[in-house]
Design a protein around this motif. Structure first.
Motif, PDB file in Angstrom:
ATOM      1  N   MET A 388       0.345  -1.666  -0.142  1.00  0.00           N
ATOM      2  CA  MET A 388       0.418   0.426   0.345  1.00  0.00           C
ATOM      3  C   MET A 388       0.670   1.184  -0.054  1.00  0.00           C
ATOM      4  SD  MET A 388      -2.671   0.252   2.748  1.00  0.00           S
ATOM      5  CE  MET A 388      -4.497  -0.702   1.747  1.00  0.00           C
ATOM      6  N   ASP A 389       1.884   1.181   0.629  1.00  0.00           N
ATOM      7  CA  ASP A 389       3.423   2.559   1.005  1.00  0.00           C
ATOM      8  C   ASP A 389       3.275   2.615  -0.685  1.00  0.00           C
ATOM      9  OD1 ASP A 389       4.022   4.493   2.516  1.00  0.00           O
ATOM     10  OD2 ASP A 389       5.730   3.080   2.604  1.00  0.00           O
ATOM     11  N   ALA A 390       4.058   1.676  -1.243  1.00  0.00           N
ATOM     12  CA  ALA A 390       4.848   1.811  -2.125  1.00  0.00           C
ATOM     13  C   ALA A 390       3.798   2.354  -3.425  1.00  0.00           C
ATOM     14  CB  ALA A 390       5.469   0.271  -3.071  1.00  0.00           C
ATOM     15  N   GLY A 393       4.213   5.869  -1.809  1.00  0.00           N
ATOM     16  CA  GLY A 393       5.292   6.321  -0.669  1.00  0.00           C
ATOM     17  C   GLY A 393       6.486   5.179  -1.185  1.00  0.00           C
ATOM     18  N   ASP A 394       7.267   4.972  -0.146  1.00  0.00           N
ATOM     19  CA  ASP A 394       8.165   4.806  -0.344  1.00  0.00           C
ATOM     20  C   ASP A 394       7.808   3.017  -0.120  1.00  0.00           C
ATOM     21  OD1 ASP A 394       8.342   4.825   2.182  1.00  0.00           O
ATOM     22  OD2 ASP A 394       9.857   5.615   2.791  1.00  0.00           O
ATOM     23  N   GLY A 395       7.619   2.802   0.257  1.00  0.00           N
ATOM     24  CA  GLY A 395       6.966   0.957   0.359  1.00  0.00           C
ATOM     25  C   GLY A 395       7.414   0.505   2.181  1.00  0.00           C
ATOM     26  N   ASP A 396       8.388   1.279   2.674  1.00  0.00           N
ATOM     27  CA  ASP A 396       8.337   0.371   3.837  1.00  0.00           C
ATOM     28  C   ASP A 396       7.551   0.881   5.056  1.00  0.00           C
ATOM     29  OD1 ASP A 396       7.977   3.219   4.230  1.00  0.00           O
ATOM     30  OD2 ASP A 396      10.077   3.299   5.031  1.00  0.00           O
ATOM     31  N   HIS A 397       6.084   1.323   4.897  1.00  0.00           N
ATOM     32  CA  HIS A 397       5.372   1.062   5.961  1.00  0.00           C
ATOM     33  C   HIS A 397       5.397  -0.011   6.817  1.00  0.00           C
ATOM     34  CE1 HIS A 397       2.516   2.664   8.783  1.00  0.00           C
ATOM     35  NE2 HIS A 397       1.417   1.756   8.471  1.00  0.00           N
ATOM     36  N   GLY A 398       5.824  -1.025   6.360  1.00  0.00           N
ATOM     37  CA  GLY A 398       4.919  -2.409   6.820  1.00  0.00           C
ATOM     38  C   GLY A 398       6.083  -3.001   7.605  1.00  0.00           C
ATOM     39  N   GLY A 538       3.105  14.124   4.601  1.00  0.00           N
ATOM     40  CA  GLY A 538       4.089  12.961   4.019  1.00  0.00           C
ATOM     41  C   GLY A 538       4.288  12.781   3.094  1.00  0.00           C
ATOM     42  N   ARG A 539       5.523  11.562   2.699  1.00  0.00           N
ATOM     43  CA  ARG A 539       6.019  11.373   1.044  1.00  0.00           C
ATOM     44  C   ARG A 539       5.276  11.260   0.795  1.00  0.00           C
ATOM     45  NH1 ARG A 539      10.951   8.748   2.792  1.00  0.00           N
ATOM     46  NH2 ARG A 539      11.732   8.109   4.760  1.00  0.00           N
ATOM     47  N   ALA A 540       4.074  10.350   0.853  1.00  0.00           N
ATOM     48  CA  ALA A 540       3.262  10.480  -0.592  1.00  0.00           C
ATOM     49  C   ALA A 540       2.858  11.843  -1.487  1.00  0.00           C
ATOM     50  CB  ALA A 540       2.355   9.734   0.041  1.00  0.00           C
TER      51      ALA A 540
HETATM   52 MG    MG Z   1       7.110   4.728   3.685  1.00  0.00          MG
END
Ligand code: MG
Ligand code: ADP
Length: 576
Positions: A388-390, A393-398, A538-540
């Motif tokens: 979802m974050d990818a 965003g940057d894909g690191d939320h999980g 945020g990043r998104a």
């Molecule tokens: Mg992130």
């Protein structure tokens, strides 16, 4: 693709340890990152860079005479914690103050900001210089919202040289801000990067396409276009940066043509053959240009063009000598001769003793069970949250949530074993969460959990009202730090509906378990509804359009966790 690794979760730590060993003549590893091995002869301003890993030589690769004094090193693409920033600053400061300098990302701003407050409270002056060079990430009218990408390098370089020249803290900050205000970058991505252990890149572009306006955390470009020739690409990059030229300048430019990790130097030189003449034809003198890998994004293929409009002072610092593991220029006159004093290793923190009532210790057991439940849930949800974050965003939320909740659980276990009450258990858990998770969500969850624990205290089993106050304290801390409002598409969109629903139900005498359960439903519903929103924090945010149609990852994880921990926290008396 990353082929050389052991446990992917240890990749960044292992890389840092190997780097510090390989360059032990210049750097030494400390808690939270790396610093120059040797003390300065006289007090000097300490320039500390930082951010996530995955950008080598940024940030640890540029520690050394003439450049940075230290680097705070987070996990891959993840902001380091406030604790890490604080501990690197403590190890490196020599009496003239510290300045943290880093790209403008919410997680870094929060963590370095919190570290600065803590340093200031101990009488150590700490300033922050943010880099905002990425012209694709926000219009010039909102330049303060722009991300920091390869322009980091120029800004860090002039600040490092200014501090080496003996300028005081205010002057180093002034030089850094001036450099940032005159630095612009535009980049383009050809392919996404792949986290160690992952089997596919964070994003893929259609064959024969590129993404203009890349990010350095595997964020895809902002606009997809067909792959042009080298001449067309160079022309487009130059056109875009020069559109931002200040009205008055000296006609002298520092220029960086930066490869993102898997674009060959030969390709960069082919591109330079277009870029340099175009800049010269536009009337500029190119001062000490750099063509190479200076700020990378793991194995991403891509390139960015950075220009800095120099004045005399900036030029002096841009061209000053530097001696670092990844970047050497001129002669600094530094030699690590015997007798140059080395810095000591960091000192370990003292253990804490707890005093708590039996009731609070019993409730602490429930809190531990809540953290166990949360950590297990997040482990199983990690791929979903990361995916979802990818998207924007940057894909690191999980990963961040797993790291944070696991660290909190471990800290809570050892706190309980040492006799902590509920409040101390949760504050210790919150601190560990903030320290180990990194990222924006990590600092907010950690600080929120700490506030929740402080409200519960170590004396009594909380009543429903106390619990409602603690949940509110959690939310207040998160909105106070992150400044997000309802509708910004963040975790706050799920959190505030939870708080209002819970406190209203508790106020009207609903049994606390039911009150929690229906508040959790409200949070889940609100999290799902963020799907329609454009992210404003945020990043998104720069990729807002791509985010529409996907719920906010932070809101989603918050709703899940709140639903899961309810039964543990609510096994309390209804009212006093
Ligand atoms: Mg992130
Ligand atoms: P990062 O954005 O630093 O990579 P994560 O991916 O772990 O951190 O977390 C992203 C989530 O953080 C977003 O989905 C959003 O819910 C939340 N977030 C971002 N900025 C803020 C903010 N200012 N206030 C509250 N929550 C925020």
């Amino acid at each position: 693709m990353t082929r050389i690794f052991n446990d992917p979760a240890d990749f960044a730590d292992e890389a840092l340890a190997g780097f510090c060993d390989a360059h032990s003549d210049l750097v030494r590893q400390v808690e939270g990152g790396a610093i120059r091995r040797h003390r300065p002869a006289a007090p000097k301003v300490a320039v500390i860079t930082g951010g996530g890993s995955g950008h080598y030589p940024a940030f640890a690769g540029i520690i050394g005479p003439g450049f940075a004094d230290g680097a705070v090193v987070g996990n891959i693409f993840t902001s380091p914690s406030a604790q890490q920033a604080y501990s690197v600053a403590k190890a490196v400061e020599s009496g003239a103050g510290v300045v943290f300098t880093y790209g403008n990302y919410a997680g870094d701003v929060l963590n370095f900001g919190m570290a600065s407050e803590r340093l200031a409270s101990e009488g150590i002056q700490a300033e922050n210089v943010l880099v905002t060079d990425d012209i694709a990430s926000a219009p010039g009218s909102e330049a303060e919202k722009r991300r920091g990408i390869a322009g980091d390098f120029t800004v860090f370089k002039v600040m490092g040289a200014a501090a080496e020249a003996g300028l005081d803290l205010a002057s180093v900050v002034r030089v850094g801000r001036k450099a940032n205000s005159r630095t612009r970058t535009i980049g383009t991505a050809f392919s996404g990067c792949t986290f160690p252990g992952a089997d596919r890149p964070l994003f893929r572009l259609p064959e024969g396409h590129m993404g203009l306006g890349l990010g350095i955390h595997g964020e895809p470009g902002l606009f997809d276009t067909e792959l042009p020739t080298a001449v067309e690409l160079g022309t487009e990059l130059v056109r875009r940066v020069l559109e931002e030229a200040p009205t008055e300048h000296d006609g002298r430019l520092a220029v960086i043509l930066n490869g993102l990790g898997s674009t060959k130097h030969e390709e960069l030189f082919v591109l330079w053959r277009t870029v340099a003449p175009l800049l010269r034809d536009a009337g500029y003198t190119l001062v000490m240009p750099e063509v190479g890998e200076l700020v990378t994004s793991l194995d991403m293929a891509g390139v960015s063009l950075t220009v800095t409009w120099l004045d005399q002072e900036l030029e002096e610092f841009w061209t000053a000598p530097a001696l670092t593991p990844a970047y050497r220029r001129g002669s600094t006159g530094f030699s690590a001769a015997p007798g140059v004093e080395e810095r000591p290793d960091a000192v370990a923190a003292a253990a804490t003793g707890y005093s708590a009532t039996e009731d609070s210790r019993a409730y602490a057991g429930q809190c531990l069970a809540a953290l166990e439940e949360a950590a297990a849930l997040l482990r199983s949800a990690e791929p979903m949250l990361g995916g979802m974050d990818a998207i924007a965003g940057d894909g690191d939320h999980g990963r961040g949530m797993v790291r944070g909740s696991s660290a909190a659980l471990e800290a809570a276990r050892s706190a309980l074993a040492s006799g902590a009450g509920a409040g101390s258990l949760l504050t210790a858990g919150g601190d560990a969460w903030a320290d180990k998770a990194g990222g924006t969500s990590g600092v907010l969850w950690g600080a929120g959990l700490r506030a929740f624990g402080e409200r519960l205290g170590d004396e009594e089993t909380p009543t429903a009202e106390v619990l409602s106050g603690a949940v509110r304290a959690f939310a207040d801390r998160i909105t106070g730090l992150g400044k997000a409002e309802i509708g910004d598409k963040t975790m706050v969109d799920a959190l505030l509906p939870f708080v209002s629903s819970f406190s209203a139900s508790v106020g009207s005498g609903t049994p606390v378990q039911d009150a929690w359960a229906s508040a959790a439903d409200a949070a889940a519903e609100a999290a799902a509804a963020t799907s329609a929103l454009r992210p404003l924090k945020g990043r998104a945010r720069p990729l807002a359009e791509k985010s529409i149609g996907t719920p906010d990852p932070g809101a989603t994880s918050l709703a899940m966790v709140f639903a899961a921990v309810g039964p543990h926290f609510t096994a309390v008396p209804a009212t006093v």
